[in-house]
Design an enzyme around this catalytic site. Structure first.
Site, PDB file in Angstrom:
ATOM      1  N   TYR A 259       0.848  -1.194   0.000  1.00  0.00           N
ATOM      2  CA  TYR A 259       0.000   0.000   0.000  1.00  0.00           C
ATOM      3  C   TYR A 259       0.883   1.243   0.000  1.00  0.00           C
ATOM      4  CZ  TYR A 259       0.435  -0.953   5.084  1.00  0.00           C
ATOM      5  OH  TYR A 259       0.890  -1.248   6.338  1.00  0.00           O
ATOM      6  N   HIS A 309       6.100  -0.626   1.227  1.00  0.00           N
ATOM      7  CA  HIS A 309       5.896   0.380   0.176  1.00  0.00           C
ATOM      8  C   HIS A 309       6.918   0.193  -0.941  1.00  0.00           C
ATOM      9  CE1 HIS A 309       3.543   2.008   3.340  1.00  0.00           C
ATOM     10  NE2 HIS A 309       4.594   2.321   4.059  1.00  0.00           N
TER      11      HIS A 309
END
Ligand code: C5P
Length: 333
Positions: A259, A309
């Site tokens: 995400y 990430h």
């Protein structure tokens, strides 16, 4: 000398025409029906296409803007209100999967309780030819050290900081004003009364946490111990909309990483609510590690891998936005 009567009449008629044409042109140029006010002529000079009142406007399109327009969607509201809080099954399932909970509470009941504690307002969706909202988004990169960006950062209308970011002791490089502080329960810090707290919820428990942290203090643990109470003005609390979160992940990051990072989500918030965006403190080191401007070196554990990430892809998109003059990047030292 006395003018003949017909010449007097002709002069008067010409004068009348000149006044009528001038009045018509002035009204046509400066009257703004949407605001029911005359526009200040400076705005027309500042932005020739009139999308906003800044020199450069986020919504002002250039010839090679296909990449931007394919992604940019102003119809998804960045901040949650009661009205936009219902999530589609698809969004809810994706969002719940980010940090899955074993026994999540009922989402809509929690949202209902949330908006009894914090205001339910639509904010910042007021783009138009009269507005010039400048924003500084300040990431936590060590490249801010020695940058002397403090005054520049502080000169924007909105100054958006995130997570554990301190300003005390670092003012010359990072500035001292904060209008918005973006955080999640596990990264929360205390704020002053005027700063807007922007909560990024990753699970239903995060919404329960903010309710509790502003009131009873009963939620003390998520997947790690969290602050049971937070100093913040409950009238200045905003919630990052999970639907917008998913849109950022899919449209802008094309599914890269598990995400988006807090920094990328904050940047995208700015892209959607500001007219001019200046970006500071973004950039991992060459090995793909994130280090913070307030931490010293490897020994203090200051370098962390970007983990869930995709730091590289996020940086690539950020750089593309800068190349296309949508944002301005200040790369520090
Ligand atoms: O480390 P933290 O998540 O608190 O940093 C906030 C944001 O700043 C990150 O999410 C990232 O987007 C950005 N950052 C960066 N390079 C660093 C440190 C942080 O781009 N070295």
């Amino acid at each position: 000398m006395k003018l003949p009567k017909w010449r007097k009449l002709r002069t008067l008629a010409l004068l009348f025409c000149a006044i009528t044409v001038t009045t018509f042109l002035f009204t046509f140029t400066f009257w703004d029906p949407s605001s029911r006010f005359y526009k200040h002529p400076f705005h027309l000079l500042a932005s020739s296409k009139g999308q906003c009142a800044c020199q450069q406007c986020m919504t002002e399109l250039e010839d090679d803007d296909a990449w931007f327009t394919e992604r940019f969607n102003l119809s998804v509201h960045p901040l949650m209100t009661r009205d936009n809080s219902a999530l589609s099954d698809d969004t809810f399932n994706w969002w719940q999967w980010l940090q899955s909970e074993s026994r999540p509470a009922n989402f809509s009941e929690v949202v209902d309780e949330l908006f009894q504690v914090i205001p339910d307002e639509v904010l910042y969706m007021d783009a138009g030819p009269e507005r010039c909202r400048t924003c500084s988004v300040v990431g936590n990169s060590g490249n801010l050290k020695g940058s002397q960006y403090g005054r520049l950062i502080d000169s924007s209308h909105f100054i958006i900081r995130m997570n554990q970011a301190p300003t005390a002791g670092f003012e010359e490089d990072v500035g001292s004003r904060t209008t918005h502080h973006v955080m999640y329960p596990e990264s929360a810090i205390d704020l002053d009364n005027a700063t807007m707290l922007v909560l990024i919820p990753f699970k239903t428990l995060d919404l329960q946490w903010i309710i509790s942290a502003l009131t009873t203090g009963t939620v003390k643990y998520t997947y790690v111990p969290v602050k049971s109470r937070i100093k913040a003005n409950k009238d200045n609390v905003l919630i990052y909309n999970p639907t917008f979160f998913k849109y950022i992940y899919e449209s802008w990051l094309e599914g890269h990483g598990r995400y988006p990072s807090t920094g990328f989500l904050s940047l995208m918030l700015a892209v959607h609510i500001c007219d001019e965006v200046n970006v500071f403190g973004f950039g991992a080191d060459q090995a793909g590690n994130w280090h913070h401007y307030w931490e010293d070196n490897l020994l203090s554990g200051a370098f962390r891998h970007t983990g869930v990430h995709d730091g590289d892809f996020e940086y690539k998109v950020t750089q593309l936005l800068a190349d296309k003059h949508k944002i301005q990047m200040f790369k520090g030292r």
